[in-house]
Each structure stands twice: as C-alpha cells, then as structure tokens.
Scaffold this motif. Sequence first.
Motif, PDB file in Angstrom:
ATOM      1  N   ALA A   1      11.468  -9.495  -6.001  1.00 12.09           N
ATOM      2  CA  ALA A   1      10.307  -9.390  -5.117  1.00 12.09           C
ATOM      3  C   ALA A   1       9.688  -8.005  -5.242  1.00 12.09           C
ATOM      4  CB  ALA A   1      10.706  -9.651  -3.666  1.00 12.09           C
ATOM      5  N   ILE A   2       8.383  -7.969  -5.369  1.00 13.40           N
ATOM      6  CA  ILE A   2       7.618  -6.729  -5.319  1.00 13.40           C
ATOM      7  C   ILE A   2       6.919  -6.711  -3.963  1.00 13.40           C
ATOM      8  CG2 ILE A   2       5.736  -5.402  -6.340  1.00 13.40           C
ATOM      9  CD1 ILE A   2       6.333  -6.942  -8.992  1.00 13.40           C
ATOM     10  N   VAL A   3       7.229  -5.719  -3.159  1.00 16.30           N
ATOM     11  CA  VAL A   3       6.715  -5.674  -1.783  1.00 16.30           C
ATOM     12  C   VAL A   3       6.002  -4.344  -1.562  1.00 16.30           C
ATOM     13  CG1 VAL A   3       7.274  -5.871   0.666  1.00 16.30           C
ATOM     14  CG2 VAL A   3       8.671  -7.091  -1.026  1.00 16.30           C
ATOM     15  N   THR A   4       4.774  -4.385  -1.094  1.00 11.40           N
ATOM     16  CA  THR A   4       4.050  -3.152  -0.796  1.00 11.40           C
ATOM     17  C   THR A   4       4.167  -2.826   0.693  1.00 11.40           C
ATOM     18  OG1 THR A   4       1.910  -4.232  -0.374  1.00 11.40           O
ATOM     19  CG2 THR A   4       2.419  -3.611  -2.654  1.00 11.40           C
ATOM     20  N   GLY A   5       4.159  -1.537   1.000  1.00  6.88           N
ATOM     21  CA  GLY A   5       4.236  -1.106   2.389  1.00  6.88           C
ATOM     22  C   GLY A   5       5.607  -1.292   2.994  1.00  6.88           C
TER      23      GLY A   5
ATOM     24  N   GLN B   1      14.374  -5.805   4.081  1.00  3.99           N
ATOM     25  CA  GLN B   1      15.782  -5.912   4.453  1.00  3.99           C
ATOM     26  C   GLN B   1      16.238  -7.370   4.457  1.00  3.99           C
ATOM     27  OE1 GLN B   1      18.135  -3.238   5.103  1.00  3.99           O
ATOM     28  NE2 GLN B   1      19.271  -5.097   4.577  1.00  3.99           N
ATOM     29  N   ALA B   2      15.384  -8.253   4.938  1.00  5.37           N
ATOM     30  CA  ALA B   2      15.736  -9.672   4.953  1.00  5.37           C
ATOM     31  C   ALA B   2      15.881 -10.230   3.541  1.00  5.37           C
ATOM     32  CB  ALA B   2      14.679 -10.459   5.729  1.00  5.37           C
ATOM     33  N   LEU B   3      15.020  -9.814   2.629  1.00 10.51           N
ATOM     34  CA  LEU B   3      15.121 -10.259   1.238  1.00 10.51           C
ATOM     35  C   LEU B   3      16.409  -9.758   0.593  1.00 10.51           C
ATOM     36  CD1 LEU B   3      11.415  -9.722   0.134  1.00 10.51           C
ATOM     37  CD2 LEU B   3      12.603 -11.923   0.265  1.00 10.51           C
ATOM     38  N   LEU B   4      16.744  -8.511   0.845  1.00  8.83           N
ATOM     39  CA  LEU B   4      17.995  -7.961   0.313  1.00  8.83           C
ATOM     40  C   LEU B   4      19.193  -8.737   0.866  1.00  8.83           C
ATOM     41  CD1 LEU B   4      17.167  -4.155   0.546  1.00  8.83           C
ATOM     42  CD2 LEU B   4      17.376  -5.495  -1.550  1.00  8.83           C
TER      43      LEU B   4
ATOM     44  N   VAL C   1      11.580  -4.419  -5.417  1.00  9.40           N
ATOM     45  CA  VAL C   1      10.876  -3.189  -5.765  1.00  9.40           C
ATOM     46  C   VAL C   1       9.864  -2.940  -4.659  1.00  9.40           C
ATOM     47  CG1 VAL C   1       9.375  -2.018  -7.411  1.00  9.40           C
ATOM     48  CG2 VAL C   1      11.155  -3.571  -8.235  1.00  9.40           C
ATOM     49  N   GLY C   2      10.009  -1.818  -3.967  1.00 10.46           N
ATOM     50  CA  GLY C   2       9.117  -1.514  -2.862  1.00 10.46           C
ATOM     51  C   GLY C   2       8.170  -0.388  -3.197  1.00 10.46           C
ATOM     52  N   LEU C   3       6.959  -0.475  -2.680  1.00 14.19           N
ATOM     53  CA  LEU C   3       5.962   0.569  -2.883  1.00 14.19           C
ATOM     54  C   LEU C   3       5.451   1.040  -1.523  1.00 14.19           C
ATOM     55  CD1 LEU C   3       5.349  -1.841  -5.236  1.00 14.19           C
ATOM     56  CD2 LEU C   3       3.869  -0.013  -6.037  1.00 14.19           C
TER      57      LEU C   3
ATOM     58  N   HIS D   1      20.214  -2.992  -4.983  1.00 17.13           N
ATOM     59  CA  HIS D   1      19.190  -3.928  -5.438  1.00 17.13           C
ATOM     60  C   HIS D   1      17.791  -3.541  -4.959  1.00 17.13           C
ATOM     61  CE1 HIS D   1      22.337  -6.291  -7.055  1.00 17.13           C
ATOM     62  NE2 HIS D   1      22.805  -6.702  -5.903  1.00 17.13           N
ATOM     63  N   TYR D   2      17.659  -2.340  -4.400  1.00 13.13           N
ATOM     64  CA  TYR D   2      16.338  -1.871  -3.979  1.00 13.13           C
ATOM     65  C   TYR D   2      15.909  -0.680  -4.822  1.00 13.13           C
ATOM     66  CZ  TYR D   2      12.431  -0.063  -1.288  1.00 13.13           C
ATOM     67  OH  TYR D   2      11.177   0.379  -0.918  1.00 13.13           O
TER      68      TYR D   2
END
Length: 248
Positions: free
Chosen positions: A9-13, A24-27, A34-36, A47-48
């Motif tokens: 998952a690519i998640v912004t914000g 956190q729920a995805l993890l 991958v967070g931006l 995994h983050y």
Amino acid sequence: MVSEPLKLAIVTGTSSGIGAGLTQALLDENWVVVGLARRNVDLQSPHYTHIRADLSDIPFIAEQVFPDLIQKLHQSTWERIALVNNAAAIGSLKGLGEISPQELTTVYNVNVIAAGIFMGLVSKHVPDNTWLRILNVSTGAVHRGIPGLADYAGSKAALRLTGMTLASEFEQFRRSKAAILSYEPGIVDTEMQVTARTSTEGFPSQKIFQGFHSSGSLQPVSAVIIEMLKFLGDVDSPSFTESRFVAS
C-alpha cells in the motif's frame, strides 16, 4: 513461520489523522506500507517505509519520489497493490477573491496534481493481473458550495472526476482487477477540523465547524477507516464506487 507480506500500500499523509490510523491498521493486516508525509513518522515496523515529502512540490515528487515508488512496485511479485490518496491541504479558508495565486496553486498541487501523478503511476506500473485498489479520500464539500472552501472543495471535486475518468479507462482496457473508491469519511476528529474551527483569519464558515465539535458530531478515525480497509482488501468492486461514512 509468518509469511512475507504480498500486499503493498502507498499511503499519503501518514503522519496524523486518517492516514496514520489507516497505516497502522494495514500493518496489522500484514501489508507492506510506503507512507508519504511532510513530517517524520515513528512507526516501529519492518514493513513500513517512510518518504518525507511535501506533495505541493511537484518537481520533487516527479524527480525524487516517483523513481523510488516505481522501484518499490517492481521489487516483488505483489498479489495486491493499493494507493490511498489521503493527504490534503485544507486551503486558505478565505473567500475566493482573497486567495492568492500561490495559495491556490499549493492546494491544487497537493489535492489533485500529486494524487493524479500517483494514480497514473500505479495505472502504468501495476500489471493487469494484479489486484489494484485506489482509494481517494473525498469530502461532502464537493456536493455544495461552502463559503471559504472554494480551493479545498474545488480541488477535491477535480480529484473525484480524475478518479472517475481513470476508472472508465480501466473499463475500456478490461482491467477487471482494478477499482477506485471515492470515499467521504464525513466529519472526523482530525487536525483539519481543529484548524477550521480555530482559525483566526476570518473563515466565513467557521461557526459550522465549531458546531460540529460542540454537538459531538466528530467521528473517531477508527470508525471511518473500517470501510476503507474492506475496499482495499476486496475482490468484488466495480471500477468506480462512491460512498460516505454513516455513523451507526
């Protein structure tokens, strides 16, 4: 033995609010994320991966972030890939005639152009036989004019139609495993709500947001991400869906 995650998952914000809670729920559900965000994130998970980026800086996104994401997309044989366009600039909270060109540009860069870049990225680089879910966080403000939200609501309306158009392209090219959700989380207890009700810059609709808070209408992040998680993991969505959180 715990198997390696095959979901990306690519998640912004991801530094606060819905983005932080969803990450956190995805993890917890064994996704690689991958967070931006503009700020750093303290997440103790192998995994983050965090990318510190200002999404209003489009040249930086194109030159620095884009290649890193392409590499991540091709790093593994992912069974499922998700993109969550959650990051948003609330805008100036001014009447349209008072918004400077730079302020308007910043809001559209974050809320539309960066999100469109990421949608184009996954559309191009995710194979047709891989499950692809794109979730665009929208707002009820796209359906009616609210004084002081011309830049925010206008950009979110543009994001909605951009997603709808991409979904039509998925249909045209028979990408049956790709789907897009435009999701309105409703009135959520986030930093954006705090800004809207406490701004001292003459926001013409401030009393509306103060009323949300005083009436107890704000929803916790944990409630509004349930439907989001369901969509990201499903196998039975049409190419384009719109939904809004409804409090039980």
